[in-house]
Design a protein around this motif. Structure first.
Motif, mmCIF file in Angstrom:
data_model
loop_
_atom_site.group_PDB
_atom_site.id
_atom_site.type_symbol
_atom_site.label_atom_id
_atom_site.label_comp_id
_atom_site.label_asym_id
_atom_site.label_seq_id
_atom_site.Cartn_x
_atom_site.Cartn_y
_atom_site.Cartn_z
ATOM 1 N N ARG A 1 -8.582 5.870 -2.046
ATOM 2 C CA ARG A 1 -8.300 5.076 -3.263
ATOM 3 C C ARG A 1 -7.754 5.925 -4.848
ATOM 4 O O ARG A 1 -6.692 5.487 -4.801
ATOM 5 C CB ARG A 1 -9.786 4.286 -3.344
ATOM 6 N N ARG A 2 -8.320 6.711 -4.298
ATOM 7 C CA ARG A 2 -7.300 7.796 -5.891
ATOM 8 C C ARG A 2 -5.688 7.929 -5.653
ATOM 9 O O ARG A 2 -5.417 7.628 -6.585
ATOM 10 C CB ARG A 2 -8.405 8.372 -5.844
ATOM 11 N N ALA B 1 0.966 4.765 -7.469
ATOM 12 C CA ALA B 1 1.070 2.941 -7.222
ATOM 13 C C ALA B 1 1.884 3.684 -8.894
ATOM 14 O O ALA B 1 2.452 2.694 -9.104
ATOM 15 C CB ALA B 1 0.509 2.015 -7.609
ATOM 16 N N ARG B 2 1.685 4.877 -9.277
ATOM 17 C CA ARG B 2 1.925 4.199 -10.972
ATOM 18 C C ARG B 2 3.593 5.330 -10.975
ATOM 19 O O ARG B 2 3.742 5.538 -11.849
ATOM 20 C CB ARG B 2 1.167 5.533 -11.916
ATOM 21 N N ARG C 1 0.702 -0.816 -0.191
ATOM 22 C CA ARG C 1 0.373 0.566 0.319
ATOM 23 C C ARG C 1 0.648 1.823 -0.318
ATOM 24 O O ARG C 1 2.027 1.280 0.225
ATOM 25 C CB ARG C 1 -0.816 0.143 1.087
ATOM 26 N N ARG C 2 0.417 2.914 -0.747
ATOM 27 C CA ARG C 2 1.089 3.390 -0.899
ATOM 28 C C ARG C 2 0.518 4.684 0.159
ATOM 29 O O ARG C 2 0.892 5.405 1.221
ATOM 30 C CB ARG C 2 0.865 4.232 -1.897
ATOM 31 N N ALA D 1 3.886 14.218 -5.456
ATOM 32 C CA ALA D 1 4.009 13.510 -5.758
ATOM 33 C C ALA D 1 4.674 13.826 -6.892
ATOM 34 O O ALA D 1 5.784 12.794 -7.634
ATOM 35 C CB ALA D 1 3.706 12.591 -5.492
ATOM 36 N N GLN D 2 3.929 13.646 -8.329
ATOM 37 C CA GLN D 2 3.867 13.011 -9.732
ATOM 38 C C GLN D 2 5.545 14.368 -10.348
ATOM 39 O O GLN D 2 6.415 13.807 -10.573
ATOM 40 C CB GLN D 2 3.467 13.762 -10.080
ATOM 41 N N ALA D 3 5.191 15.478 -9.440
ATOM 42 C CA ALA D 3 6.059 16.376 -9.681
ATOM 43 C C ALA D 3 7.773 16.247 -9.469
ATOM 44 O O ALA D 3 9.309 15.817 -9.778
ATOM 45 C CB ALA D 3 6.301 18.052 -9.185
#
Length: 865
Positions: free
Chosen positions: A55-56, A62-63, A35-36, A164-166
């Motif tokens: 959930r989102r 996870a990606r 889990r994250r 997180a994406q950045a």
């Protein structure tokens, strides 16, 4: 100094122990590699995130290429400074999880607490060491999170994902071998291109020096060969060779540059000297030219101003001289007046002296203008003082000697000094000349009258005309008794002879005698005109006999309305007026006019009474019928008002429609009574009374109609109030939903209670019910205001906390910077204490698969959200 080092050692030991305690506070949160997102306690439902948000987060995190873990804690463990506690939470989790499959070198953990609202971000130790992702370097990524959290509406899930994406994209971009190799190759090529560019610029500068043949040495062949050798290296040499060649070329071409510079400096000095001389000469010439142009323009403007003033005075003096010559031409035509005496001689002498004085002043002004013009003509462009003096003097007061006018006249009149003020001269001379002209015209009139006898100038026919007018209007001749010629022939002859005795002695005295006789005649004539006007006013309205109004027995009326009585009063007043005119009392003229006005009023009232009786005979019956029709309409309106008032009383509590009904009914009864009396008077052939009563009845019926209309308007207003209330009731649900939506926009949790329309029992006060609705809406508005105020207060506290955090971080950074200077000189005991702190604070250190990563302090970044 021993004591500072000891204190530092103790402080570091305390910090290490404090960090260890904080790390242990979070060790009970288990690590789940599948889990994250970790939630603590497990049953905690994070506000603003919820299960759907978790959930989102799981899906999006996870990606990512590198592990990114999120901890959502209900409360921040520990005590003390919130920022340090938040950092200790992430440090402790990393230390506790490192033995459960968590890789602290490449993994990132982000903790978010809700009581209080804090956050802490700890990136992998490898990224902190290799990429510098620590301290302020993490702020751009945290800003992405804070921007979403502090927006309206708040979106913490989107903020975490964006952060997180950045961060993941930046780490990948910095460690991907292909991207790193591409950046290195690009950097080498860029350095080589920059070196080639610098060498090219050096070659261009050298060639530019060689092109300046006026300042280069005689033999430049060695320098050209050196440039060609450098140009040959540019296509193939590497960055180091090109850099070395730039330095060598500059050193080899230094003699050339120094020679050209010295030669240019010498040429520049010579050119500067020549330029300075030319500038000085040019400035002198320009100054002389500008001085000439400016002074010429000033002289031209002054000459134009002086010419305008002088021309104006020249025109005035010429006109005055012409008038003077004209006066003396007329004076010569009546020289006979010079032989007369008394008033004529005095007036002639006065007028002549005044005109001569005017001429003297005009001649003085003419000489003054000529003198100023002579002085102005002496002015030149280099000497403006003469024309300035002329401009100042031409309008200034001056003294003048009249002897200048008659220098060759040995026996002339004595001379005198005149004080002339040009500013007031024209107005003063105009006034004096106008007075002289009036006196001269009077002399001319007197001179002409000398050739006519008094009997011709004031004939007896004047009185004869007045007597004829008086006789025609039946006015006694005694009203003319004060006329100069009212006596017998002997008296008339005496009056004429008294006037004629001045004809050849004193023409002005003869003129005044004739004027006095004419004034007495005018006064008598005016009195007679007033009496004639009295007779004409009476004649215009007089009724000799009363005309027949209606056959006998047709109608009757009261004595006050009988024109026969009024005409008798008018005739009596006219007889009394005739007696006053026959009495010929000269002092009673005003009373005669007042009596005439009263007589005219009586005759006019007689005519009006006759017309009223005729109108009553013609219109009394139609007016009664018209009043009946108006009463029918008024009854209909009153009936309608009564029905509407009864309906309104059953619906509206405070209806005043019944009052309107009562007022209208009283007016209707009054009008009906007057209409009944009008019918009765009409049956009695009292047409005048019937006509008056019918008019009053009509006015009463119109008032009934107007009162009914006002009552209906009052009922309509009450009905509109009821309809407005019912519409408001139907809209209340929508209004409440709008208020709830507004409260939600402010993150409020207190919503207005459900509202139900109250039962209404008729009759009701719909205005009061509407005010009750307003009160409900105001309560709802209070909920909105409370939510808005709370939101604004939270925003204010957040901004203050952010500012305090910014200041705290700045102070901490300053303390860290100041501590760096003495940390290297710490004692061995402090180093050993620091080493023990590092070993006990393994939660704040990380290691990679290739080796150990260690840090002496926490690399977390924390704050409030």
């Amino acid at each position: 100094m021993v004591w500072p080092r000891v204190l530092v050692s103790l402080l570091l030991s305390f910090v290490a122990l404090h960090g260890e305690v904080r790390a242990q506070d979070a060790s009970h949160i288990p690590f789940d590699v599948t889990r994250r997102v970790q939630v603590h306690p497990p049953d905690f439902d994070p506000p603003l995130i919820g299960r759907a948000g978790i959930r989102r987060l799981e899906t999006e995190l996870a990606r990512l290429r590198y592990p990114f873990h999120v901890v959502l804690a209900q409360a921040l463990p520990g005590f003390g400074d919130e920022d340090e506690r938040a950092k200790a939470l992430t440090d402790g989790l990393a230390a506790a999880w490192s033995s459960q499959g968590y890789d602290p070198a490449i993994s990132t953990v982000f903790a978010l607490t809700f009581e209080p609202r804090t956050f802490s971000l700890l990136v992998g130790s490898r990224w902190g060491a290799e990429l510098g992702l620590r301290d302020a370097a993490l702020d751009p990524y945290l800003d992405k999170f804070l921007a979403r959290v502090r927006a309206t509406p708040t979106d913490p899930v989107g903020g975490i994902i964006a952060m997180a994406q950045a961060l993941d994209e930046h780490i990948f971009d910095q460690i991907d071998p292909a991207r790193v190799a591409a950046r290195k190759a690009a950097a080498l090529e860029k350095a080589r291109m920059q070196a080639r560019l610098r060498l090219g610029e050096a070659i261009n500068r050298a060639e530019a020096l060689l092109r300046d043949e006026d300042h280069t040495p005689a033999d430049v062949t060695p320098f050209r060969e050196r440039i060609e050798r450098a140009r040959a290296l540019m296509p193939t040499a590497d960055e180091a060779t090109l850099t070395h060649e730039v330095i060598a070329l500059q050193e080899d071409l230094r003699p050339l540059a120094e020679h050209v510079s010295a030669s240019r400096e010498a040429a520049r000095a010579r050119a500067q000297l020549v330029t300075t001389v030319l500038i000085v000469v040019g400035l002198l010439l320009a100054f002389a030219l500008v001085f000439f142009i400016v002074r010429s323009a000033q002289l031209s403007r002054r000459r134009k101003a002086f010419a305008a003033i002088a021309d104006a005075w020249d025109e005035r003096t010429k006109n005055a001289a012409g008038r003077y010559v004209e006066f003396y031409g007329k004076r010569d035509a009546i020289l006979g007046l010079l032989e007369l005496e008394g008033k004529t001689a005095a007036l002639l002498e006065q007028v002549t002296a005044e005109v001569d004085g005017i001429y003297s002043a005009v001649a003085a002004m003419e000489a003054h203008v000529d003198a100023c013009a002579d002085e102005a003509r002496r002015a030149r462009w280099f000497r403006l003082a003469p024309i300035d003096r002329a401009l100042a003097k031409i309008e200034a007061p001056f003294d003048f000697d009249t002897g200048v006018l008659n220098e060759a006249d040995l026996f002339g009149p004595p001379t005198k000094q005149l004080r002339i003020d040009p500013q007031t001269l024209e107005a003063e001379l105009e006034s004096r000349f106008a007075s002289s002209i009036m006196g001269w015209k009077r002399l001319e009139t007197a001179a002409e009258l000398r050739f006519h006898e008094a009997v011709a100038l004031f004939p007896h026919t004047l009185l004869d005309g007045l007597l004829e007018t008086a006789a025609a209007q039946r006015i006694p001749a005694r009203w003319l008794v004060d006329h100069p010629l009212f006596g017998d022939e002997a008296q008339d002859k005496t009056i004429w002879e008294e006037a004629d005795q001045w004809r050849w002695k004193d023409a002005i005295a003869f003129l005044e005698a004739i004027e006095a006789l004419r004034e007495r005649h005018a006064a008598v004539e005016a009195r007679l005109a007033r009496l004639v006007a009295v007779r004409e006013r009476i004649a215009a309205v007089r009724l000799a006999e009363l005309p027949e109004i209606a056959p006998a027995g047709t109608t009757t009326y009261d004595a006050a309305d009988d024109p026969a009585d009024t005409i008798e009063d008018a005739k009596s007043a006219e007889i009394d007026l005739d007696r006053k005119i026959l009495a010929a009392d000269l002092a009673s003229l005003d009373r005669i006019e007042e009596a005439a006005a009263a007589t005219v009023a009586l005759y006019e009232e007689t005519a009006a009474q006759i017309q009223r009786i005729r109108d009553a005979l013609a219109f009394a019956e139609p007016e009664v019928q018209a009043a009946q029709r108006l009463m029918d309409n008024a009854l209909s309106a009153l009936d309608e008002l009564g029905r509407q008032a009864e309906r309104a009383a059953g619906v509206h509590r405070f209806s005043r429609a019944s009052t309107f009904v009562e007022v209208a009914a009283r007016r209707l009864e009054s009008g009906r009574a007057e209409l009944d009396q009008a019918r009765s008077r009409l049956a009695q052939r009292r047409h005048l009374d019937a006509h008056r009563l019918a008019e009053r009845a009509k006015a009463a019926m119109v008032a009934v109609r107007e009162e009914a209309e006002r009552g209906l308007e009052h009922i309509d207003a009450l009905d509109q109030t009821r309809l407005a209330y019912e519409r408001r009731v139907s809209e209340m649900s929508a209004v409440r939903e709008a208020k709830i939506a507004e409260i939600r926009r402010y993150n409020g949790t207190s919503f207005p209670d459900a509202w139900h329309a109250p039962a209404v029992s008729l009759p009701a006060d719909f205005a009061e019910l509407t005010r009750a609705l307003d009160a409900v809406v105001e309560i709802w508005n209070g909920h909105v205001r409370t939510a808005r105020i709370a939101w604004e207060e939270a925003e204010r506290r957040r901004r203050e906390a952010e500012e305090a955090e910014r200041r705290r971080r700045a102070a901490a950074a300053a303390r860290r910077a100041s501590s760096t200077s003495w940390s290297s000189s710490s004692s061995s005991s402090s180093r050993s204490s620091f080493s023990s702190f590092r070993s006990s604070s393994s939660s704040s250190s990380s290691r990679s698969s290739s080796g150990g990563w260690s840090s002496s302090r926490s690399s977390s970044r924390s704050g409030r959200w």
